[in-house]
Design a protein around this motif. Structure first.
Motif, PDB file in Angstrom:
ATOM      1  N   ASP A   1       0.854  -1.186   0.000  1.00 32.50           N
ATOM      2  CA  ASP A   1       0.000   0.000   0.000  1.00 32.50           C
ATOM      3  C   ASP A   1       0.891   1.238   0.000  1.00 32.50           C
ATOM      4  O   ASP A   1       1.764   1.386   0.865  1.00 32.50           O
ATOM      5  CB  ASP A   1      -0.880  -0.040   1.246  1.00 32.50           C
ATOM      6  N   ALA A   2       0.664   2.128  -0.953  1.00 35.80           N
ATOM      7  CA  ALA A   2       1.474   3.342  -1.056  1.00 35.80           C
ATOM      8  C   ALA A   2       0.827   4.508  -0.314  1.00 35.80           C
ATOM      9  O   ALA A   2       1.457   5.547  -0.133  1.00 35.80           O
ATOM     10  CB  ALA A   2       1.707   3.726  -2.524  1.00 35.80           C
ATOM     11  N   SER A   3      -0.416   4.374   0.107  1.00 38.05           N
ATOM     12  CA  SER A   3      -1.105   5.408   0.901  1.00 38.05           C
ATOM     13  C   SER A   3      -0.895   6.833   0.374  1.00 38.05           C
ATOM     14  O   SER A   3      -0.183   7.627   0.995  1.00 38.05           O
ATOM     15  CB  SER A   3      -0.649   5.321   2.352  1.00 38.05           C
ATOM     16  N   PRO A   4      -1.501   7.292  -0.673  1.00 42.08           N
ATOM     17  CA  PRO A   4      -2.502   6.544  -1.420  1.00 42.08           C
ATOM     18  C   PRO A   4      -1.876   5.745  -2.559  1.00 42.08           C
ATOM     19  O   PRO A   4      -0.757   6.033  -2.982  1.00 42.08           O
ATOM     20  CB  PRO A   4      -3.385   7.665  -1.980  1.00 42.08           C
ATOM     21  N   GLY A   5      -2.623   4.795  -3.050  1.00 41.94           N
ATOM     22  CA  GLY A   5      -2.204   4.056  -4.220  1.00 41.94           C
ATOM     23  C   GLY A   5      -1.505   2.752  -3.884  1.00 41.94           C
ATOM     24  O   GLY A   5      -1.553   2.247  -2.763  1.00 41.94           O
ATOM     25  N   THR A   6      -0.808   2.235  -4.871  1.00 43.01           N
ATOM     26  CA  THR A   6      -0.183   0.916  -4.770  1.00 43.01           C
ATOM     27  C   THR A   6       1.207   0.990  -5.374  1.00 43.01           C
ATOM     28  O   THR A   6       1.443   1.713  -6.353  1.00 43.01           O
ATOM     29  CB  THR A   6      -1.016  -0.128  -5.549  1.00 43.01           C
ATOM     30  N   VAL A   7       2.125   0.251  -4.788  1.00 42.14           N
ATOM     31  CA  VAL A   7       3.460   0.137  -5.382  1.00 42.14           C
ATOM     32  C   VAL A   7       3.783  -1.344  -5.544  1.00 42.14           C
ATOM     33  O   VAL A   7       3.627  -2.139  -4.618  1.00 42.14           O
ATOM     34  CB  VAL A   7       4.535   0.858  -4.533  1.00 42.14           C
ATOM     35  N   VAL A   8       4.188  -1.694  -6.743  1.00 39.44           N
ATOM     36  CA  VAL A   8       4.626  -3.062  -7.064  1.00 39.44           C
ATOM     37  C   VAL A   8       6.134  -3.014  -7.257  1.00 39.44           C
ATOM     38  O   VAL A   8       6.636  -2.227  -8.069  1.00 39.44           O
ATOM     39  CB  VAL A   8       3.944  -3.592  -8.335  1.00 39.44           C
ATOM     40  N   THR A   9       6.841  -3.849  -6.522  1.00 40.00           N
ATOM     41  CA  THR A   9       8.309  -3.831  -6.559  1.00 40.00           C
ATOM     42  C   THR A   9       8.830  -5.192  -6.986  1.00 40.00           C
ATOM     43  O   THR A   9       8.411  -6.226  -6.439  1.00 40.00           O
ATOM     44  CB  THR A   9       8.876  -3.480  -5.172  1.00 40.00           C
ATOM     45  N   ILE A  10       9.734  -5.175  -7.935  1.00 39.69           N
ATOM     46  CA  ILE A  10      10.436  -6.400  -8.351  1.00 39.69           C
ATOM     47  C   ILE A  10      11.900  -6.193  -8.003  1.00 39.69           C
ATOM     48  O   ILE A  10      12.544  -5.261  -8.493  1.00 39.69           O
ATOM     49  CB  ILE A  10      10.289  -6.689  -9.860  1.00 39.69           C
ATOM     50  N   ARG A  11      12.394  -7.040  -7.141  1.00 36.62           N
ATOM     51  CA  ARG A  11      13.774  -6.891  -6.666  1.00 36.62           C
ATOM     52  C   ARG A  11      14.575  -8.136  -7.024  1.00 36.62           C
ATOM     53  O   ARG A  11      14.143  -9.267  -6.753  1.00 36.62           O
ATOM     54  CB  ARG A  11      13.776  -6.651  -5.159  1.00 36.62           C
ATOM     55  N   HIS A  12      15.739  -7.923  -7.624  1.00 36.46           N
ATOM     56  CA  HIS A  12      16.612  -9.046  -7.977  1.00 36.46           C
ATOM     57  C   HIS A  12      17.941  -8.875  -7.250  1.00 36.46           C
ATOM     58  O   HIS A  12      18.579  -7.828  -7.322  1.00 36.46           O
ATOM     59  CB  HIS A  12      16.884  -9.089  -9.482  1.00 36.46           C
ATOM     60  N   THR A  13      18.306  -9.895  -6.490  1.00 38.78           N
ATOM     61  CA  THR A  13      19.637  -9.932  -5.900  1.00 38.78           C
ATOM     62  C   THR A  13      20.285 -11.240  -6.287  1.00 38.78           C
ATOM     63  O   THR A  13      19.618 -12.169  -6.753  1.00 38.78           O
ATOM     64  CB  THR A  13      19.579  -9.828  -4.359  1.00 38.78           C
ATOM     65  N   GLU A  14      21.572 -11.327  -6.110  1.00 39.91           N
ATOM     66  CA  GLU A  14      22.267 -12.551  -6.520  1.00 39.91           C
ATOM     67  C   GLU A  14      21.773 -13.767  -5.753  1.00 39.91           C
ATOM     68  O   GLU A  14      21.852 -14.888  -6.219  1.00 39.91           O
ATOM     69  CB  GLU A  14      23.768 -12.378  -6.293  1.00 39.91           C
ATOM     70  N   ARG A  15      21.206 -13.530  -4.526  1.00 44.18           N
ATOM     71  CA  ARG A  15      20.740 -14.669  -3.719  1.00 44.18           C
ATOM     72  C   ARG A  15      19.230 -14.681  -3.574  1.00 44.18           C
ATOM     73  O   ARG A  15      18.689 -15.399  -2.750  1.00 44.18           O
ATOM     74  CB  ARG A  15      21.383 -14.611  -2.327  1.00 44.18           C
ATOM     75  N   SER A  16      18.542 -13.845  -4.396  1.00 45.54           N
ATOM     76  CA  SER A  16      17.101 -13.758  -4.222  1.00 45.54           C
ATOM     77  C   SER A  16      16.410 -15.001  -4.752  1.00 45.54           C
ATOM     78  O   SER A  16      16.818 -15.609  -5.734  1.00 45.54           O
ATOM     79  CB  SER A  16      16.566 -12.522  -4.953  1.00 45.54           C
ATOM     80  N   GLY A  17      15.340 -15.373  -4.095  1.00 45.92           N
ATOM     81  CA  GLY A  17      14.515 -16.466  -4.573  1.00 45.92           C
ATOM     82  C   GLY A  17      13.201 -15.905  -5.075  1.00 45.92           C
ATOM     83  O   GLY A  17      12.915 -14.732  -4.918  1.00 45.92           O
ATOM     84  N   LEU A  18      12.403 -16.719  -5.647  1.00 47.75           N
ATOM     85  CA  LEU A  18      11.131 -16.252  -6.183  1.00 47.75           C
ATOM     86  C   LEU A  18      10.061 -16.242  -5.095  1.00 47.75           C
ATOM     87  O   LEU A  18       9.916 -17.172  -4.345  1.00 47.75           O
ATOM     88  CB  LEU A  18      10.679 -17.165  -7.321  1.00 47.75           C
ATOM     89  N   ARG A  19       9.361 -15.134  -5.005  1.00 49.71           N
ATOM     90  CA  ARG A  19       8.195 -15.094  -4.140  1.00 49.71           C
ATOM     91  C   ARG A  19       7.174 -14.183  -4.790  1.00 49.71           C
ATOM     92  O   ARG A  19       7.471 -13.025  -5.086  1.00 49.71           O
ATOM     93  CB  ARG A  19       8.560 -14.564  -2.746  1.00 49.71           C
ATOM     94  N   THR A  20       6.028 -14.674  -5.106  1.00 51.15           N
ATOM     95  CA  THR A  20       5.024 -13.859  -5.766  1.00 51.15           C
ATOM     96  C   THR A  20       3.742 -13.877  -4.958  1.00 51.15           C
ATOM     97  O   THR A  20       3.102 -14.902  -4.806  1.00 51.15           O
ATOM     98  CB  THR A  20       4.728 -14.384  -7.188  1.00 51.15           C
ATOM     99  N   ASP A  21       3.410 -12.742  -4.376  1.00 46.17           N
ATOM    100  CA  ASP A  21       2.132 -12.618  -3.710  1.00 46.17           C
ATOM    101  C   ASP A  21       1.329 -11.512  -4.380  1.00 46.17           C
ATOM    102  O   ASP A  21       0.578 -10.807  -3.770  1.00 46.17           O
ATOM    103  CB  ASP A  21       2.314 -12.305  -2.225  1.00 46.17           C
ATOM    104  N   PHE A  22       1.566 -11.399  -5.700  1.00 43.51           N
ATOM    105  CA  PHE A  22       0.966 -10.326  -6.475  1.00 43.51           C
ATOM    106  C   PHE A  22      -0.384 -10.777  -7.012  1.00 43.51           C
ATOM    107  O   PHE A  22      -0.475 -11.775  -7.709  1.00 43.51           O
ATOM    108  CB  PHE A  22       1.911  -9.963  -7.628  1.00 43.51           C
ATOM    109  N   SER A  23      -1.436 -10.060  -6.676  1.00 40.54           N
ATOM    110  CA  SER A  23      -2.766 -10.436  -7.164  1.00 40.54           C
ATOM    111  C   SER A  23      -3.563  -9.201  -7.542  1.00 40.54           C
ATOM    112  O   SER A  23      -4.629  -8.935  -6.993  1.00 40.54           O
ATOM    113  CB  SER A  23      -3.517 -11.220  -6.080  1.00 40.54           C
ATOM    114  N   PRO A  24      -3.043  -8.392  -8.458  1.00 38.25           N
ATOM    115  CA  PRO A  24      -3.795  -7.229  -8.875  1.00 38.25           C
ATOM    116  C   PRO A  24      -4.927  -7.612  -9.806  1.00 38.25           C
ATOM    117  O   PRO A  24      -4.940  -8.696 -10.387  1.00 38.25           O
ATOM    118  CB  PRO A  24      -2.754  -6.391  -9.616  1.00 38.25           C
ATOM    119  N   ALA A  25      -5.867  -6.721  -9.980  1.00 38.04           N
ATOM    120  CA  ALA A  25      -6.918  -6.945 -10.971  1.00 38.04           C
ATOM    121  C   ALA A  25      -6.329  -6.710 -12.335  1.00 38.04           C
ATOM    122  O   ALA A  25      -5.711  -5.696 -12.578  1.00 38.04           O
ATOM    123  CB  ALA A  25      -8.081  -5.998 -10.728  1.00 38.04           C
ATOM    124  N   ALA A  26      -6.478  -7.659 -13.219  1.00 38.08           N
ATOM    125  CA  ALA A  26      -5.892  -7.524 -14.542  1.00 38.08           C
ATOM    126  C   ALA A  26      -6.973  -7.397 -15.581  1.00 38.08           C
ATOM    127  O   ALA A  26      -8.105  -7.757 -15.346  1.00 38.08           O
ATOM    128  CB  ALA A  26      -5.009  -8.729 -14.847  1.00 38.08           C
TER     129      ALA A  26
END
Length: 350
Positions: free
Chosen positions: A325-350
């Motif tokens: 929550d961006a208060s107001p609005g929404t922020v979607v962040t995609i972060r890549h690190t050398e040790r990052s794993g996948l986690r998707t809890d993204f459920s926007p209305a498409a």
């Protein structure tokens, strides 16, 4: 009674080393007369071995070795004032191809200052230079061809997008019209990438120019009132390979379309921001809006096609996706690190 000048005999082993060398070598006296030449030198420059000894360098062959600048440098090398390292000359012989030669000369001082000697090594780089020029020409031709292909692909994608637009105008179903518009936007994002590739070097894409062009294309086709809605781009100096830029461009396209369709449905004014920042191999891409916000977690709407595309692309990039929550609005962040794993809890209305 006249005095007979003293004769200085060269060591037999020294002469044997020079004459048997596989590299073109000359062994010179301090007055630049040839004491010995390697068989490879005589063979490479088509000079009779028996005619070499005792001659000055400029007297060899048809006089093609008579180069005042080279003679001056060798004389200076004898005195120790200079050394010749990788001095390049063009050897021009009658009715033969000019050869590019690299000359290296060393002063040999064994303590007998009355008999200074020079060892001169000659390397023929003609074929190597010609091969390098041919390789450069092939690389340049390939780059020109690739740019032309990318330009044509971009034009073809624009034609396909125009056909989809015409089809969208003809259909009666609002749902089908929406799908056709979404398909057109996705194709336009790839067309923007192709135009960027056609002006870039080495198959890499400058993200600031790419995202700016992409946002302008999306804004022109989806924002009816630029005074009410705008898209801002903040990107560092990052460049990425073309395949990565395709995934990033499609993610940006889907999330910006999603924000334009749902975040400002109450006709409010607003801004969508695209931010990209990298540090080494780590990077963060965020798309935020100051719209009405969206339910997150269990209250999130059912995932649509756009959500599925984004999740698949993030997985392909080994990224981690979060929605907040961006208060107001929404922020979607995609972060890549050398040790990052996948986690998707993204459920926007498409």
């Amino acid at each position: 009674m006249p005095q007979t000048p003293a004769v200085h005999f060269e060591a037999a082993s020294t002469l044997a080393v020079v004459t048997s060398s596989n590299e073109p070598l000359l062994f010179l006296s301090d007055d630049l007369r040839i004491i010995a030449a390697s068989a490879s030198f005589c063979r490479a420059f088509e000079i009779a071995p028996a005619s070499v000894t005792g001659k000055r360098l400029g007297e060899l062959g048809h006089g093609e070795w008579a180069m005042p600048r080279l003679d001056s440098l060798l004389t200076a090398t004898v005195t120790g004032s200079v050394s010749i390292d990788a001095y390049e000359i063009d050897l021009k012989r009658p009715d033969q191809k000019t050869r590019q030669l690299i000359i290296n000369a060393r002063k040999l001082d064994d303590g007998d200052l009355e008999h200074i000697r020079l060892l001169v090594a000659i390397t023929d780089v003609t074929d190597m230079r010609a091969e390098a020029r041919l390789k450069d020409d092939l690389v340049r031709d390939k780059a020109i061809l690739l740019q032309e292909v990318q330009h044509r692909v971009a034009n073809s994608l624009q034609i396909i997008a125009s056909v989809l637009m015409q089809s969208a105008r003809r259909v009666q179903s609002e749902e089908v019209r929406g799908h056709l518009h979404d398909a057109r936007h996705r194709i336009m994002s790839i067309a923007a990438l192709q135009r960027q590739l056609s002006t870039s070097a080495g198959g890499s894409v400058e993200l600031r120019a790419y995202f700016t062009q992409l946002s302008q294309s999306l804004g022109a086709s989806m924002i009816a009132d630029p005074e009410r809605l705008s898209i801002q781009v903040t990107v560092d100096d990052s460049t990425v390979p073309a395949d990565v830029s395709i995934s990033l461009g499609l993610i940006v396209t889907e999330l910006v379309i999603n924000a334009l369709k749902h975040a400002f449905s109450d006709d409010r004014n607003g801004t969508i921001e695209i931010n990209y920042l990298s540090s080494g191999k780590d990077w963060t891409l965020s798309i935020s809006d100051d719209g009405i916000g969206m339910p997150i977690g269990n209250e999130a709407p059912k995932a649509g096609l756009g959500t599925g595309i984004v999740e698949a692309l993030v997985k392909n990039l080994d990224g981690e996706l979060t929605v907040s929550d961006a208060s107001p609005g929404t922020v979607v962040t995609i972060r890549h690190t050398e040790r990052s794993g996948l986690r998707t809890d993204f459920s926007p209305a498409a």
